[in-house]
Write a protein that holds these residues in place. Structure first.
Motif, PDB file in Angstrom:
ATOM      1  N   LEU A 353       0.702  -1.246  -0.052  1.00 25.07           N
ATOM      2  CA  LEU A 353       0.066   0.119  -0.086  1.00 25.07           C
ATOM      3  C   LEU A 353       0.880   0.999  -0.219  1.00 25.07           C
ATOM      4  CD1 LEU A 353      -2.640  -0.873   2.899  1.00 25.07           C
ATOM      5  CD2 LEU A 353      -3.338  -0.734   0.236  1.00 25.07           C
ATOM      6  N   ARG A 354       0.489   2.252  -0.792  1.00 29.89           N
ATOM      7  CA  ARG A 354       1.059   3.533  -0.679  1.00 29.89           C
ATOM      8  C   ARG A 354       0.415   4.448   0.801  1.00 29.89           C
ATOM      9  NH1 ARG A 354       4.627   4.898  -4.584  1.00 29.89           N
ATOM     10  NH2 ARG A 354       4.242   3.938  -6.598  1.00 29.89           N
ATOM     11  N   HIS A 372      -7.214  -5.211  10.246  1.00 29.70           N
ATOM     12  CA  HIS A 372      -6.790  -4.048  10.042  1.00 29.70           C
ATOM     13  C   HIS A 372      -5.309  -4.223  10.576  1.00 29.70           C
ATOM     14  CE1 HIS A 372     -10.884  -2.571   9.875  1.00 29.70           C
ATOM     15  NE2 HIS A 372     -10.368  -1.613   9.292  1.00 29.70           N
ATOM     16  N   LEU A 373      -4.305  -3.516  10.067  1.00 30.54           N
ATOM     17  CA  LEU A 373      -2.818  -3.175  10.356  1.00 30.54           C
ATOM     18  C   LEU A 373      -3.006  -1.739  11.181  1.00 30.54           C
ATOM     19  CD1 LEU A 373       0.139  -3.670  10.466  1.00 30.54           C
ATOM     20  CD2 LEU A 373       0.265  -2.238   8.472  1.00 30.54           C
ATOM     21  N   ASP A 374      -2.745  -1.889  12.342  1.00 29.17           N
ATOM     22  CA  ASP A 374      -2.567  -0.562  12.957  1.00 29.17           C
ATOM     23  C   ASP A 374      -1.324   0.075  13.227  1.00 29.17           C
ATOM     24  OD1 ASP A 374      -5.457  -0.566  13.341  1.00 29.17           O
ATOM     25  OD2 ASP A 374      -5.253  -1.363  15.216  1.00 29.17           O
ATOM     26  N   ALA A 375      -1.259   1.425  12.810  1.00 29.25           N
ATOM     27  CA  ALA A 375       0.236   1.809  12.913  1.00 29.25           C
ATOM     28  C   ALA A 375      -0.005   3.255  13.358  1.00 29.25           C
ATOM     29  CB  ALA A 375       0.856   1.811  11.551  1.00 29.25           C
ATOM     30  N   LEU A 376       1.092   3.769  14.438  1.00 27.47           N
ATOM     31  CA  LEU A 376       1.196   5.177  14.800  1.00 27.47           C
ATOM     32  C   LEU A 376       2.372   5.591  13.954  1.00 27.47           C
ATOM     33  CD1 LEU A 376       0.082   7.077  16.974  1.00 27.47           C
ATOM     34  CD2 LEU A 376       2.381   6.402  18.309  1.00 27.47           C
ATOM     35  N   ASP A 406      -7.432  -6.752   3.942  1.00 25.83           N
ATOM     36  CA  ASP A 406      -7.767  -7.034   2.390  1.00 25.83           C
ATOM     37  C   ASP A 406      -7.288  -5.834   1.301  1.00 25.83           C
ATOM     38  OD1 ASP A 406      -9.586  -4.900   2.913  1.00 25.83           O
ATOM     39  OD2 ASP A 406     -11.369  -6.518   2.926  1.00 25.83           O
ATOM     40  N   ALA A 407      -6.734  -4.656   1.660  1.00 25.74           N
ATOM     41  CA  ALA A 407      -6.516  -3.611   0.783  1.00 25.74           C
ATOM     42  C   ALA A 407      -4.886  -3.861   0.152  1.00 25.74           C
ATOM     43  CB  ALA A 407      -6.620  -2.190   1.485  1.00 25.74           C
ATOM     44  N   SER A 409      -2.176  -5.446  -1.997  1.00 28.91           N
ATOM     45  CA  SER A 409      -2.330  -6.087  -3.222  1.00 28.91           C
ATOM     46  C   SER A 409      -1.069  -5.765  -3.912  1.00 28.91           C
ATOM     47  CB  SER A 409      -3.538  -5.729  -3.997  1.00 28.91           C
ATOM     48  OG  SER A 409      -3.479  -4.453  -4.469  1.00 28.91           O
ATOM     49  N   LEU A 410      -0.955  -6.480  -5.209  1.00 32.46           N
ATOM     50  CA  LEU A 410       0.165  -6.076  -6.145  1.00 32.46           C
ATOM     51  C   LEU A 410      -0.307  -4.802  -6.678  1.00 32.46           C
ATOM     52  CD1 LEU A 410       0.526  -9.799  -7.411  1.00 32.46           C
ATOM     53  CD2 LEU A 410       2.023  -8.651  -6.142  1.00 32.46           C
ATOM     54  N   GLU A 411      -1.397  -4.240  -6.942  1.00 33.22           N
ATOM     55  CA  GLU A 411      -1.777  -3.160  -7.524  1.00 33.22           C
ATOM     56  C   GLU A 411      -1.265  -1.843  -6.839  1.00 33.22           C
ATOM     57  OE1 GLU A 411      -2.734  -3.718 -10.480  1.00 33.22           O
ATOM     58  OE2 GLU A 411      -2.656  -5.732 -10.260  1.00 33.22           O
ATOM     59  N   LEU A 412      -0.813  -1.805  -5.591  1.00 33.07           N
ATOM     60  CA  LEU A 412      -0.339  -0.764  -4.914  1.00 33.07           C
ATOM     61  C   LEU A 412      -1.237   0.400  -4.871  1.00 33.07           C
ATOM     62  CD1 LEU A 412       2.544  -0.716  -3.718  1.00 33.07           C
ATOM     63  CD2 LEU A 412       3.105   1.052  -5.466  1.00 33.07           C
TER      64      LEU A 412
END
Length: 645
Positions: A353-354, A372-376, A406-407, A409-412
């Motif tokens: 992901l960008r 989800h991936l949570d990140a501060l 699920d966001a 992906s290879l499509e970035l």
């Protein structure tokens, strides 16, 4: 510094040379948009062939040479700017881990591990086993952490155990490789060397993170690989990729075998003229031999590495490169895009992901059970290489990212604005952060600063389910450590002019609340890493915690001096704190005959809670103690160093 231990469009090389000698003006300049587009890909995919990889490397060389010498554009002639482009289950054992791991079921490399009735200790280039008996500790085995007769220097940093197999992770500047030593412990606790493998890489060292993890029999470790890309196209043909070779005898090693091919490398999706290969290696410890596979991502330098139960995450910041792109409006307050990669541990295809900003360290992440991936995040993270986390200051700009799994992906795809929540935070000081249950805490302090008072004296807390509801809790001390006390509480460790302060925070549904506090006059933390702390819950909401302390020398003194003492504190169900006293280290052994890895980069003091018994590792000593209602009392101690062996 750590002492040296040191498909978008393809363009044919001939066409590139023609474009270099075009009619474009030869002067110092930014990169053209065409140049940036030619070296930046929009989809996560492999190069697919050696030719494609080499063409990309030659293009990087041509652009770098042109920018450094003031030559004309390699791709495109530049010119007037147009509008900016939009930014594109645990191993089979019932024994709990004695390591203060970030994630349950993900064991982290450390300096001491428990194997049945034995402790295994890694210190100053040697492995030791100590048997636990009724009312005693018995040193059993002492061997070099390197292969027999191997004389080249290596820093032996961390260790994992799987059954009776001991895995030692180090970095060899002599071999320019991550070194993996395999040892076997027999029923008597005696260690035998099984083999040593080298994986060609740069130094993985981080002041906070750990290079290795163990998840369900899979050894996972991260290693950076610096491409030996010189200043002419001939260097491309000589450029090596990550490879592996094994120890044979003495200083002899086997020929190198590639870990992957040029075609296996994933193309860069961030603009970089000085890329490295971020390499994640997975080794199956249940396989008959030592079998490993690698995934390599070409990207800028700054990275942070986090492992959940089912995936490796790698966050890559834009890095420190000084180039600009024509028409691009950027400054320190509007950094370029970051990318976060997700590499499944089952070997599935990675996704990405960008994003914007970057994490402070591995504790900035948590893969949430709600998908989800949570990140501060901070605006300009430095990554966790070497002392990067200590060089990431607070500037008041923070955000919480909740990225749907699920966001990836290879499509970035780019994350949506609604995936981020802007947060307040400290304006100065070295940052600390930690997820505890559904809450995330952050604050700042300067554990290594002589004044021990720099940084804001508050901790910020929010619930990821309602991240806009941020609480700022005034402490009266800085924040130099954040640790969970179960799912419903947290410990904040910090300093003021009086000494070391410990404060607990209750994390209930009604909002965070300060609870207990304790002052240790004149003290500082004796270990800065997360593994220097351990909390043992008692089932009532409270428990006992251990933390190394120093009264002289400071938190980094373990690199130069003897061990810290280990302090124990009772936590009651209301999170009130009561000191139980400390176990002190004896005078450090004089000459331990150390010949390799003679600096305790990962510290040398640990509180240990194992099988309802309490121990403290301090330098070359193991101490067992028992806790009464009001105090910790030493039962016996042993020096596990056996001189002359």
């Amino acid at each position: 510094m750590r002492p040296p231990r040191l498909q978008r469009h393809h363009f044919l090389a001939g066409l590139l040379l023609v474009l270099v000698v075009s009619a474009c003006p030869a002067k110092r300049r930014p990169m053209t948009r065409e140049e940036a587009a030619a070296i930046t890909f929009t989809r996560l995919e492999r190069f697919g062939s050696e030719q494609a990889f080499d063409e990309h490397a030659k293009l990087l060389l041509a652009i770098r040479d042109s920018l450094s010498t003031g030559g004309g554009p390699v791709v495109g002639c530049g010119g007037a700017s147009s509008d900016p482009v939009s930014p594109p289950p645990a191993p089979g054992t019932d024994e709990p881990s004695i390591t203060n791991n970030q994630e349950a079921g993900v064991d982290e490399g450390d300096i001491v591990k428990a194997v049945g009735d034995w402790f295994v200790v890694l210190r100053r280039g040697r492995l030791f086993t100590v048997r636990q008996t009724e009312g005693a500790l018995e040193p059993v085995s002492q061997v070099d952490a390197h292969a027999p007769g191997f004389s080249r220097g290596t820093w032996y940093d961390e260790m994992l155990v799987y059954g009776r197999r001991i895995i030692v992770i180090g970095y060899s500047y002599a071999e320019y490789s991550t070194e993996i030593g395999l040892f076997r412990m027999d029923d008597a606790g005696v260690l035998t060397h099984e083999g040593t493998h080298f994986m060609h890489s740069g130094d993985y060292y981080s002041s906070r993170n750990y290079a290795s993890r163990l998840v369900d029999g899979t050894l996972v470790f991260y290693m950076p690989y610096y491409l030996s890309l010189g200043w002419n196209s001939a260097s491309v043909d000589q450029m090596e990729l990550p490879s592996t070779h094994g120890w044979l005898r003495g200083d002899d090693t086997s020929p190198r075998r590639p870990l992957l091919s040029r075609g296996d490398v994933f193309k860069p999706v961030q603009t970089t003229l000085w890329p490295i290969l971020h390499t994640v290696v997975r080794c199956d410890l249940d396989a008959p031999g030592f079998t490993c596979t690698a995934t390599a991502l070409m990207a800028p330098h700054a990275r942070t590495f986090y492992v959940s139960r089912d995936a490796v995450y790698l966050w890559v910041n834009p890095g420190y490169e000084s180039w600009t792109v024509e028409g691009e409006r950027t400054d320190s307050k509007t950094p370029r895009d970051s990318v976060v990669y997700r590499l499944p541990l089952d070997g599935g295809e990675p996704g990405a992901l960008r994003a914007r900003g970057g994490p402070v360290d591995q504790f900035s992440f948590r893969q949430n059970e709600d998908g989800h991936l949570d990140a501060l995040l901070v605006a300009t993270g430095k990554g966790d290489s070497m002392w990067g986390p200590e060089l990431t200051p607070g500037d008041g700009r923070f955000a919480l990212l909740r990225a749907p799994l699920d966001a990836f992906s290879l499509e970035l795809t780019s994350l949506r604005p609604e995936d981020f929540t802007t947060l307040p935070g400290p304006q100065e000081g070295t940052l600390q952060n930690r997820f505890v249950g559904n809450h995330v805490l952050w604050g700042s302090g300067e554990a290594y600063d002589d004044s021990t008072t720099a940084g804001e004296r508050a901790v910020w807390v929010t619930d990821v389910r309602a991240p806009w509801d941020v609480h700022r809790l005034s402490l009266g001390h800085t924040v130099t450590r954040l640790e969970p006390l179960g799912a419903g509480g947290a410990l904040v460790v910090g300093e003021n002019t009086l000494g070391l302060r410990l404060t607990t925070v209750a994390l209930g549904e009604g909002g965070p609340e300060l609870k207990g506090t304790l002052l240790r006059p004149g003290a500082e933390q004796g270990e800065s890493r997360s593994h220097g702390f351990f909390f043992k819950p008692d089932g009532s909401g409270g428990g006992v915690m251990g933390l190394p302390l120093r009264f002289q020398g400071g938190a980094w003194s373990s690199l130069r001096y003897g061990s810290a003492e280990v302090s124990f504190v009772r936590v009651d169900p209301e999170l009130e704190l009561t000191t139980l006293g400390s176990l002190g280290a004896s005078v450090e052994t004089g000459d331990d005959a150390c010949t390799k890895s003679c600096t305790d980069w990962y510290g040398n003091a640990r509180p240990i809670f194992y099988r309802e018994r309490i121990f403290a590792l301090m330098g070359y000593e193991l101490v067992e103690a028992h806790i009464t209602e009001r105090a910790v009392e030493e039962s016996f101690r042993v020096s596990y160093l056996q001189p002359g062996r």
